[in-house]
Design a protein around this motif. Sequence first.
Motif, PDB file in Angstrom:
ATOM      1  N   PHE A  72      39.073  30.326  41.390  1.00 50.79           N
ATOM      2  CA  PHE A  72      37.941  32.139  41.589  1.00 50.79           C
ATOM      3  C   PHE A  72      38.727  32.433  40.149  1.00 50.79           C
ATOM      4  O   PHE A  72      38.126  32.981  39.419  1.00 50.79           O
ATOM      5  N   ALA A  73      40.064  32.722  40.174  1.00 44.77           N
ATOM      6  CA  ALA A  73      40.587  33.813  38.796  1.00 44.77           C
ATOM      7  C   ALA A  73      40.821  32.337  38.039  1.00 44.77           C
ATOM      8  O   ALA A  73      39.879  32.961  36.836  1.00 44.77           O
ATOM      9  N   LYS A 100      43.432  39.288  39.662  1.00 48.56           N
ATOM     10  CA  LYS A 100      42.236  38.905  38.543  1.00 48.56           C
ATOM     11  C   LYS A 100      40.527  38.959  38.579  1.00 48.56           C
ATOM     12  O   LYS A 100      39.694  38.615  37.879  1.00 48.56           O
ATOM     13  N   PHE A 101      39.960  39.197  39.481  1.00 49.12           N
ATOM     14  CA  PHE A 101      38.439  39.576  40.117  1.00 49.12           C
ATOM     15  C   PHE A 101      38.697  40.606  41.393  1.00 49.12           C
ATOM     16  O   PHE A 101      39.427  40.461  41.614  1.00 49.12           O
ATOM     17  N   LYS A 102      37.262  40.384  40.836  1.00 43.23           N
ATOM     18  CA  LYS A 102      36.483  41.714  42.101  1.00 43.23           C
ATOM     19  C   LYS A 102      36.292  40.953  43.107  1.00 43.23           C
ATOM     20  O   LYS A 102      35.752  39.848  43.177  1.00 43.23           O
ATOM     21  N   THR A 103      36.590  41.745  44.678  1.00 45.87           N
ATOM     22  CA  THR A 103      36.275  41.628  46.004  1.00 45.87           C
ATOM     23  C   THR A 103      35.372  42.014  46.912  1.00 45.87           C
ATOM     24  O   THR A 103      35.390  43.649  46.512  1.00 45.87           O
ATOM     25  N   LYS A 123      36.604  32.384  36.217  1.00 43.22           N
ATOM     26  CA  LYS A 123      36.295  33.929  35.976  1.00 43.22           C
ATOM     27  C   LYS A 123      35.474  34.801  36.246  1.00 43.22           C
ATOM     28  O   LYS A 123      34.495  34.990  36.049  1.00 43.22           O
ATOM     29  N   VAL A 124      35.485  34.773  37.734  1.00 44.04           N
ATOM     30  CA  VAL A 124      34.416  34.675  38.426  1.00 44.04           C
ATOM     31  C   VAL A 124      34.460  37.088  38.335  1.00 44.04           C
ATOM     32  O   VAL A 124      35.378  37.299  37.936  1.00 44.04           O
ATOM     33  N   ASP A 125      33.232  36.839  38.716  1.00 44.23           N
ATOM     34  CA  ASP A 125      31.860  38.810  38.662  1.00 44.23           C
ATOM     35  C   ASP A 125      33.144  39.599  39.820  1.00 44.23           C
ATOM     36  O   ASP A 125      33.555  39.993  39.431  1.00 44.23           O
ATOM     37  N   ILE A 126      33.154  38.021  40.797  1.00 44.92           N
ATOM     38  CA  ILE A 126      33.740  39.122  42.570  1.00 44.92           C
ATOM     39  C   ILE A 126      33.503  38.143  43.447  1.00 44.92           C
ATOM     40  O   ILE A 126      32.773  36.918  42.911  1.00 44.92           O
ATOM     41  N   TYR A 157      25.154  38.062  38.422  1.00 47.59           N
ATOM     42  CA  TYR A 157      26.595  37.640  38.738  1.00 47.59           C
ATOM     43  C   TYR A 157      27.011  36.216  38.760  1.00 47.59           C
ATOM     44  O   TYR A 157      26.626  35.492  39.420  1.00 47.59           O
TER      45      TYR A 157
END
Length: 402
Positions: free
Chosen positions: A132-133, A45-48, A136-139, A73
Amino acid sequence: MTYKETLDWMFAQLPMYQREGKTAFKKDLTNILAFSKELNFPEKKFKTIHVGGTNGKGSTSHMLASILQEAGYKVGLYTSPHLKNFTERIRINGKEIPRRKVSSFIKKYKSFLEKQKLSFFEMTVGLAFDFFAEEKVDIAVVEVGLGGRLDSTNIITPEVSVITNIGLDHTQFLGETLPEIAFEKAGIIKNNIPVIIGEEQEEVRQVFVKKAEETKSKIVFASKIQEIFKTDLLGEYQQKNSKTAVTAIQQLQNFTISKKNIKDGLLNVVKNTNLKGRWQVLQENPKVICDTAHNKEGLAIVLNQLKKEKYNKLHIVLGVVSDKKLEDVFQLFPKSATYYFCKPNIPRGLSEDLLCEQAKEFKLFGKKYLSVEKAFFYALSNANQEDIIYVGGSTFVVAEII
């Protein structure tokens, strides 16, 4: 359970690498995959950005997070181990996960954790990804715990993979040679995902090139960059880490990051992420420096930098964990320093008696103390204003004095 009871349960019930060493090391990803399913796959659900390597992965992770924060971000940061508080491991824009979140998460999944026999590290990874999900972190910048291929963090498909360097550490898990260790670290390289290698090392270069060919991944060696990037993290070794971080940022697609963001990010790592224990100067007159370097490669760089400092006398407060190959690191330490041998306050800390005895074989002399606190107290008492006190040998020694 209260927060303290929750942590006590996490530490006591389940094997934890920092405390127990080898018995806590899992040889596959079955547990974390089961936990991810139970949590409804939060890592999707988020980029890493995934950061592995022997030395510098913590500093590089913090640099990356700081640059991304400067670009506006919302950035998750997962690192290990912690120095003072468990919550340091999981942060968003530098702010640690609230204690109540830790307690409620463990309470909610306690029966699953017990039934599945998850390790301390596995449940912490699950907690981080879930948080983090939810936020709702961007990355998120995710630091590998140990190795790579079989590390609990290796269920992510990152935007960029980063491997800082390869050294002989944790050989009981990862292999006795640099290529064997490199093979384990290369396990974080994913199909068609660019990989940044921080240092081009002749012995292991081909391991990474071969893996990148197999996965059709673009490979970039950061050490080829000539430019020097300034950072607020002291320590000459940070120049390598900053090159690695900037190279990774340059390979990141679909993010808008300016040269100013990069410059400001590198100059504000401590302010943005609250990083501690990397060539940290705790006071002047006498100057006290601490550093979490704990293996041959890391200590070689730090002790070399220590030689460049001006001082009358050098005092070294030293403690290590029991699985260290002391003959590899003792030859790096100066014979002219006065030593204060101590045991970090964890079950796998090496006793001050054994440390002191083995140090004598390398002509390193000093007294032994029952605790890090006592050793540091006596070093401060004995040092005059023109002296330097260096505290290190283990992350856990540093944690007890900062």
